[in-house]
Design an enzyme around this catalytic site. Structure first.
Site, PDB file in Angstrom:
ATOM      1  NE  ARG A  57      33.289  62.652  66.984  1.00 46.95           N
ATOM      2  CZ  ARG A  57      33.571  63.897  67.312  1.00 46.95           C
ATOM      3  NH1 ARG A  57      32.953  64.483  68.344  1.00 46.95           N
ATOM      4  NH2 ARG A  57      34.477  64.593  66.655  1.00 46.95           N
ATOM      5  CE1 TYR A  70      29.902  59.341  61.268  1.00 51.21           C
ATOM      6  CE2 TYR A  70      30.123  60.020  63.562  1.00 51.21           C
ATOM      7  CZ  TYR A  70      30.672  59.847  62.305  1.00 51.21           C
ATOM      8  OH  TYR A  70      31.995  60.162  62.099  1.00 51.21           O
ATOM      9  CE  LYS A  95      36.764  58.535  68.039  1.00 56.36           C
ATOM     10  NZ  LYS A  95      37.512  59.667  67.559  1.00 56.36           N
ATOM     11  CG  HIS A 104      41.101  61.583  69.456  1.00 52.15           C
ATOM     12  ND1 HIS A 104      40.614  62.775  68.954  1.00 52.15           N
ATOM     13  CD2 HIS A 104      40.732  60.642  68.558  1.00 52.15           C
ATOM     14  CE1 HIS A 104      39.996  62.566  67.804  1.00 52.15           C
ATOM     15  NE2 HIS A 104      40.058  61.279  67.541  1.00 52.15           N
ATOM     16  CB  SER A 136      37.519  64.750  64.707  1.00 51.69           C
ATOM     17  OG  SER A 136      37.330  64.215  66.001  1.00 51.69           O
ATOM     18  CB  CYS A 159      43.298  67.291  62.435  1.00 52.32           C
ATOM     19  SG  CYS A 159      42.068  68.591  62.560  1.00 52.32           S
ATOM     20  CG  ASP A 207      40.159  57.565  66.150  1.00 48.73           C
ATOM     21  OD1 ASP A 207      40.409  58.729  65.769  1.00 48.73           O
ATOM     22  OD2 ASP A 207      39.115  57.260  66.741  1.00 48.73           O
ATOM     23  NE  ARG A 256      34.620  59.799  59.883  1.00 44.09           N
ATOM     24  CZ  ARG A 256      35.634  60.204  60.636  1.00 44.09           C
ATOM     25  NH1 ARG A 256      36.598  59.363  60.952  1.00 44.09           N
ATOM     26  NH2 ARG A 256      35.707  61.441  61.068  1.00 44.09           N
TER      27      ARG A 256
HETATM   28  P1  GTP Z   1      39.270  61.115  62.753  1.00 44.63           P
HETATM   29  O1  GTP Z   1      39.063  59.752  62.210  1.00 44.63           O
HETATM   30  O2  GTP Z   1      38.074  62.013  62.545  1.00 44.63           O
HETATM   31  O3  GTP Z   1      39.697  61.147  64.186  1.00 44.63           O
HETATM   32  O4  GTP Z   1      40.357  61.868  61.847  1.00 44.63           O
HETATM   33  P2  GTP Z   1      41.907  61.702  61.475  1.00 44.63           P
HETATM   34  O5  GTP Z   1      42.712  62.559  62.390  1.00 44.63           O
HETATM   35  O6  GTP Z   1      42.300  60.282  61.358  1.00 44.63           O
HETATM   36  O7  GTP Z   1      41.960  62.437  60.053  1.00 44.63           O
HETATM   37  P3  GTP Z   1      42.480  61.937  58.629  1.00 44.63           P
HETATM   38  O8  GTP Z   1      43.864  61.366  58.657  1.00 44.63           O
HETATM   39  O9  GTP Z   1      41.452  61.091  58.027  1.00 44.63           O
HETATM   40  O10 GTP Z   1      42.587  63.326  57.832  1.00 44.63           O
HETATM   41  C1  GTP Z   1      41.505  64.138  57.569  1.00 44.63           C
HETATM   42  C2  GTP Z   1      41.793  65.128  56.468  1.00 44.63           C
HETATM   43  O11 GTP Z   1      43.049  65.780  56.632  1.00 44.63           O
HETATM   44  C3  GTP Z   1      41.808  64.476  55.097  1.00 44.63           C
HETATM   45  O12 GTP Z   1      41.051  65.258  54.217  1.00 44.63           O
HETATM   46  C4  GTP Z   1      43.272  64.492  54.726  1.00 44.63           C
HETATM   47  O13 GTP Z   1      43.456  64.542  53.331  1.00 44.63           O
HETATM   48  C5  GTP Z   1      43.808  65.734  55.428  1.00 44.63           C
HETATM   49  N1  GTP Z   1      45.252  65.600  55.765  1.00 44.63           N
HETATM   50  C6  GTP Z   1      45.833  64.586  56.442  1.00 44.63           C
HETATM   51  N2  GTP Z   1      47.191  64.755  56.537  1.00 44.63           N
HETATM   52  C7  GTP Z   1      47.456  65.930  55.911  1.00 44.63           C
HETATM   53  C8  GTP Z   1      48.671  66.658  55.670  1.00 44.63           C
HETATM   54  O14 GTP Z   1      49.769  66.276  56.062  1.00 44.63           O
HETATM   55  N3  GTP Z   1      48.546  67.839  54.998  1.00 44.63           N
HETATM   56  C9  GTP Z   1      47.342  68.303  54.558  1.00 44.63           C
HETATM   57  N4  GTP Z   1      47.313  69.452  53.900  1.00 44.63           N
HETATM   58  N5  GTP Z   1      46.174  67.625  54.754  1.00 44.63           N
HETATM   59  C10 GTP Z   1      46.222  66.460  55.420  1.00 44.63           C
HETATM   60  C1  SPV Z   2      36.269  61.326  65.177  1.00 46.25           C
HETATM   61  O1  SPV Z   2      35.313  62.091  64.950  1.00 46.25           O
HETATM   62  O2  SPV Z   2      37.257  61.689  65.858  1.00 46.25           O
HETATM   63  C2  SPV Z   2      36.292  59.958  64.613  1.00 46.25           C
HETATM   64  C3  SPV Z   2      35.096  59.469  63.952  1.00 46.25           C
HETATM   65  O3  SPV Z   2      37.283  59.267  64.754  1.00 46.25           O
HETATM   66  S1  SPV Z   2      33.915  58.902  65.106  1.00 46.25           S
HETATM   67  O4  SPV Z   2      34.257  57.549  65.512  1.00 46.25           O
HETATM   68  O5  SPV Z   2      32.632  58.923  64.443  1.00 46.25           O
HETATM   69  O6  SPV Z   2      33.899  59.769  66.266  1.00 46.25           O
HETATM   70 MN    MN Z   3      38.840  60.257  65.972  1.00 49.11          MN
END
Ligand code: GTP
Ligand code: SPV
Ligand code: MN
Length: 570
Positions: free
Chosen positions: A59, A187, A196, A216, A238, A240, A267, A357
């Site tokens: 983004r 993207y 989004k 979110h 994002s 996290c 999400d 992704r």
């Molecule tokens: P968006 O799709 O961008 O909104 O992100 P999201 O919040 O769905 O993030 P996602 O669950 O894909 O996690 C992103 C990163 O955080 C990855 O590299 C995971 O491995 C890491 N992660 C997720 N949960 C944990 C946790 O409980 N502990 C740690 N140390 N890392 C974590």
């Molecule tokens: C984020 O960045 O929080 C995502 C991926 O979930 S995107 O849909 O590209 O914004």
């Molecule tokens: Mn997101």
């Protein structure tokens, strides 16, 4: 439609019906022109790799605008441009941009087709990759078109990949016109307009006017051994941990005892008060657009199983036999090719882009909840806020009441990630994980959140978590992933009035024995940092939160400033 075609001048127009035949024809065309590369048909049936332009991988918050008539309505939290100026600027780019291309019309529905909480949109795009992704991420095609024709109202989105030139790229939102114009990026978050742009920026604006919330947040159901399911909605910025928490697999002991986890969404969450005063939530999406790096059989086996087939991978690396590969996959394979298509060379950076992704239908997830299709949504028992904080912030605490909970969300801070272009690892305020996504002034947004606390409301309890606290050695102190269920169990215990907590100025922390830590070994340092309250550090944090709220001037609700003042005394 005629207006858009007259402006963009496509060679052909295609109305998407969402059928299998349409999808097969599009995929064949994208395979022929190299937009999609086939993956190993044995290990990854029905799956494809897309390599985006190397300057178009995330983004672009600095090129994303909220174009309200009054600048103050967009707030200091958004980039703003006057609507006339924004239309003129971007229409000049759209002028003739689809010459030689096909224009696709994508009618889509965010949320179950028959849900009163759902909303529809139409995205016009010149990218078949966007069509293929929207087909997985939304309810797209004939059913959505029928609902749009019945209702009349829908969000209008216009998208072109343009020249993919970062200098000629804009993501413009016109919330007062229910319109989105996105130019110059293919993207996900910039181009899949249902996600989004519509489901967060435009929807948050609509939700304020109509008395609901567009957030979110992931939505997850936690079933205890007695067969009761509590639904939790959690906002993390994002990259996290939303996808991971939404698909959590309980630790061994919990599995034996009969705990189950149900994925409703990973999400986005739309919620509104039901007749009984509780908040009811739907996931407006139909698929996952998840972060690939770090996804492994250990960290997220449900995600790995979900993406075994019929998946579009974007910007991952490849093994010698065309299997997708990314850092942290840990399956014993090695990368041969990086995300740009070059021979893998560790000196040239990671094999997969850090924001690589996968796009996949939600129904392929082993923990997918059938309640995700319920038109009434699921009742929410707890709302969780969380960020990526190496220091200060303990593993979990509970807000005293709704107003305090809104402050906890408004005060969220987190280190930036690769999901947006720019520096990574920089701590910034990301209230309710909505900094990049709130379609109006944050001061009004916090006021809207506060307004849910009224007679008859049965609001969820509010918590804050931090899975990312680090020790002096720079390593994470909490095992995270499946073990996060221990924290969710404590929250549900609190909701039921059964689990212990100690009061501190920032809220209730779990008592020493309130969290089930059977099978987890934590050092003394870890225990102190994960479960302790650090007065001096929090004093400084609350001063910084006060300054942040002050930045919004008198528009910031007094109740929130009072709450901050009350706690800042510590
Ligand atoms: P968006 O799709 O961008 O909104 O992100 P999201 O919040 O769905 O993030 P996602 O669950 O894909 O996690 C992103 C990163 O955080 C990855 O590299 C995971 O491995 C890491 N992660 C997720 N949960 C944990 C946790 O409980 N502990 C740690 N140390 N890392 C974590
Ligand atoms: C984020 O960045 O929080 C995502 C991926 O979930 S995107 O849909 O590209 O914004
Ligand atoms: Mn997101």
């Amino acid at each position: 439609m005629a207006e858009v075609a007259a402006l963009t001048r496509p060679d052909a127009i295609h109305w998407c019906d969402g059928s299998d035949e349409e999808s097969e024809a599009l995929i064949a065309q994208m395979q022929a022109d190299g937009t999609l590369l086939p993956l190993n048909a044995e290990t990854n049936p029905g799956s494809w790799l897309h390599r985006s332009h190397p300057d178009d991988v995330a983004r672009v918050e600095h090129l994303t605008f909220v174009c309200t008539r009054e600048q103050a309505d967009a707030g200091p939290n958004n980039h703003w441009m006057a609507p006339d100026e924004a239309h003129a600027k971007v229409d000049a780019l759209f002028d003739g941009c689809m010459r030689g291309r096909t224009l696709y019309v994508i009618p889509y529905c965010m949320g179950p087709i028959d849900s009163p909480l759902s909303r529809c949109g139409v995205e016009i795009t010149d990218s078949p990759y966007v069509v293929a992704n929207m087909r997985l991420m939304t309810r797209m095609g004939a059913d959505a078109l029928a609902r749009i024709e019945r209702e009349g109202a829908f969000v209008k989105g216009l998208h072109s990949i343009g020249e993919l030139d970062p200098e000629r790229r804009f993501i413009m939102h016109f919330p007062e016109e229910l319109t989105i114009k996105s130019y110059g990026s293919g993207y996900g978050g910039n181009a899949l307009l249902g996600k989004k742009c519509h489901a967060l920026r435009i929807a948050s604006f609509q939700a304020r006017n109509e008395g609901w919330l567009a957030e979110h947040m992931l939505i997850v159901g936690i079933e205890n051994p007695q067969g009761e399911t509590h639904y939790v909605a959690a906002a993390f910025p994002s990259a996290c941990g939303k996808t991971n928490l939404a698909m959590l697999i309980p630790p061994e002991g919990y599995r034996r005892d009969g705990w189950k986890v149900w994925t409703v969404g990973d999400d986005i969450c739309w919620m509104r008060p039901g007749a009984d005063g509780r908040l009811y939530a739907i996931n407006p999406e139909a698929g996952y657009f998840g972060v690939a790096p770090g996804t492994s059989a250990k960290s997220n086996p449900n995600a790995l199983e979900t993406i075994r087939k019929n998946t579009i991978f974007t910007n991952v690396g490849l093994t010698a036999d065309e299997q997708p590969w990314w850092e942290g996959l840990d399956n014993g394979q090695q990368p041969a090719t990086d995300w740009r298509g070059n021979a893998y060379d560790p000196d040239q950076g990671p094999a997969a882009h850090p924001n690589a992704r996968f796009t996949v239908s939600a129904k392929q997830c082993p923990s997918w909840s059938p309640m995700a299709e319920d038109p009434q949504g699921v009742p929410i028992s707890a709302i969780v806020f969380g960020g990526r904080r190496a220091s200060l912030v303990p593993l979990v605490f509970e807000a005293r009441d709704w107003t305090h909970g809104v402050l906890v969300g408004a005060a969220m801070g987190s280190e930036t990630t690769a999901a947006a272009t720019g520096a990574v690892g920089v701590m910034r305020r990301d209230p309710m994980a909505m900094k990049p996504f709130c379609g109006y002034n944050f001061a009004d947004y916090f006021g809207h959140w506060l307004s849910f606390d009224k007679t008859g409301a049965k609001l969820p309890k509010v918590f804050h978590v931090n899975w990312f606290r680090k020790g002096d050695d720079g390593k994470f102190l909490w095992p995270g992933f499946g073990d996060n269920l221990r924290v969710l169990e404590w929250m549900i215990g609190r909701v039921k009035g059964e689990a212990g907590g100690v009061e501190t100025p920032i809220g209730h922390l779990p008592t020493a024995d309130a969290l089930n830590l059977d099978g987890v070994t934590l050092s003394e340092e870890a225990k102190a940092k994960l479960f302790g309250f650090e007065r001096t550090g929090w004093k400084a944090e609350f001063d910084s939160i006060g300054e942040y709220l002050d930045g919004y001037g008198p528009r910031m609700p007094q109740a929130l400033r009072d709450e901050q003042q009350r706690i800042a005394g510590l």
